[in-house]
Design an enzyme around this catalytic site. Structure first.
Site, PDB file in Angstrom:
ATOM      1  N   CYS A 129      -7.111 -69.089 -79.581  1.00  0.00           N
ATOM      2  CA  CYS A 129      -8.515 -68.826 -78.738  1.00  0.00           C
ATOM      3  C   CYS A 129      -8.597 -69.268 -77.513  1.00  0.00           C
ATOM      4  O   CYS A 129      -8.559 -70.595 -77.438  1.00  0.00           O
ATOM      5  CB  CYS A 129      -9.785 -69.091 -79.499  1.00  0.00           C
ATOM      6  N   CYS A 140      -7.003 -63.632 -73.145  1.00  0.00           N
ATOM      7  CA  CYS A 140      -7.971 -63.718 -74.367  1.00  0.00           C
ATOM      8  C   CYS A 140      -7.102 -63.071 -75.506  1.00  0.00           C
ATOM      9  O   CYS A 140      -6.731 -62.216 -75.297  1.00  0.00           O
ATOM     10  CB  CYS A 140      -9.433 -62.854 -74.142  1.00  0.00           C
TER      11      CYS A 140
HETATM   12  N1  DGL Z   1     -10.164 -64.572 -78.653  1.00  0.00           N
HETATM   13  C1  DGL Z   1     -10.977 -65.428 -77.741  1.00  0.00           C
HETATM   14  C2  DGL Z   1     -10.141 -65.913 -76.534  1.00  0.00           C
HETATM   15  O1  DGL Z   1      -8.842 -66.036 -76.708  1.00  0.00           O
HETATM   16  C3  DGL Z   1     -12.401 -65.413 -77.652  1.00  0.00           C
HETATM   17  C4  DGL Z   1     -13.191 -64.199 -77.509  1.00  0.00           C
HETATM   18  C5  DGL Z   1     -14.513 -64.400 -77.423  1.00  0.00           C
HETATM   19  O2  DGL Z   1     -15.314 -64.790 -78.785  1.00  0.00           O
HETATM   20  O3  DGL Z   1     -15.477 -64.410 -76.666  1.00  0.00           O
HETATM   21  O4  DGL Z   1     -10.641 -66.101 -75.717  1.00  0.00           O
END
Ligand code: DGL
Length: 274
Positions: A75, A195
């Site tokens: 993440c 993301c």
């Molecule tokens: N998958 C996440 C990232 O890489 C986050 C997304 C979120 O929950 O806002 O930033």
């Protein structure tokens, strides 16, 4: 006691981290994996750093309790807000994090001064980490950081391939669309998927822009780094049978892991050169 057979623990605010898990599984098929998706708390991208640190800490504890030998923060938002904190809190642990693939987007480009669009959550876009990263390359490239807060809720709802996502992206990316398509005409060479939810909408981003761009996904670098760290610690699994994957999710509903499994099974174009 952890051993080579212990699983690699991966967490994300939801199903986005599945785009990292699939690259890890491709690169290290004989490892065991345990994935924790905190979907009930998604999106992390609109929350405070303090809240993101608390949620990330509880995910990491879950993975340690399940015997993880290393942690992958799949993440970008949790990396930006919590990686330093988690590394200080668990100094003995192997903790690998994400970095938006700005470096490969700039260095692999044929252009002397490429135009690079960086898409990420609000938290990542406004965070210091990305600010520093962009600062390192801004002499050699035109870098456009854009927050795309509407993508995560749609991916979490299983709508990664919907007309809804396409209209959202067309509006968001209007400055980067061709004038002949009604856009403002700032044509880019590449798009950094900053993301981990965004690789699932890569085709829709391409469709919204409607011209050729190269995509860069930090999952490949994270996977290489995970392998390197495990090797260095003597913890790389050298079994010759395929490993097992377990998925846990905090999502509501009768089958909380169904979406994660569906996304994991989608065919994807493995591009290790990133
Ligand atoms: N998958 C996440 C990232 O890489 C986050 C997304 C979120 O929950 O806002 O930033």
């Amino acid at each position: 006691m952890i051993s080579k057979d212990s699983p690699i623990g991966i967490f994300d605010s939801g199903v986005g981290g599945i785009s990292v898990l699939r690259v890890l599984k491709h690169d290290m098929p004989n490892e065991n994996y345990i994935f924790y998706g905190d979907s009930i708390n998604a999106p992390y991208g609109d929350k405070t750093d303090e809240r993101i640190r608390e949620m990330s800490d509880s995910s990491i504890r879950f993975l340690f309790e399940h015997g993880a030998k290393a942690i992958v923060i799949a993440c970008n938002t949790a990396t930006s807000a919590a990686a330093t904190y988690l590394r200080e809190k668990y100094p003995e642990a192997i903790i690998v994090a994400m970095e938006p693939a700005v470096k490969p987007a700039v260095s692999h480009s044929d252009s002397d001064h490429p135009k690079v669009l960086v898409l990420a959550t609000k938290s990542t876009i406004h965070g210091e980490r990305l600010h520093h990263l962009i600062g390192r390359f801004s002499e050699n490239a035109e870098i456009y950081p854009v927050a795309a807060p509407g993508i995560v809720p749609l991916v979490e709802a299983g709508k990664e391939n919907s007309t809804e996502i396409l209209s959202y992206l067309k509006e968001l990316l209007n400055p980067f669309r061709k004038v002949s398509d009604g856009g403002e005409g700032h044509i880019v060479d590449s798009v950094v998927l900053g993301c981990t939810h965004f690789p699932f909408v890569m085709n829709k981003i391409r469709e919204a822009l409607s011209y050729d761009v190269t995509f860069y996904d930090g999952a490949y670098g994270t996977s290489r780094e995970t392998k390197r760290r495990l090797e260095k610690a003597g913890l790389l699994n050298n079994s010759d049978i395929p490993g097992k994957t377990e998925i846990y999710s905090t999502a509501a509903g009768d089958d909380p892991t169904a979406l994660a499994w569906r996304l994991l099974e989608l065919p994807f174009d493995y591009s290790p050169e990133q």
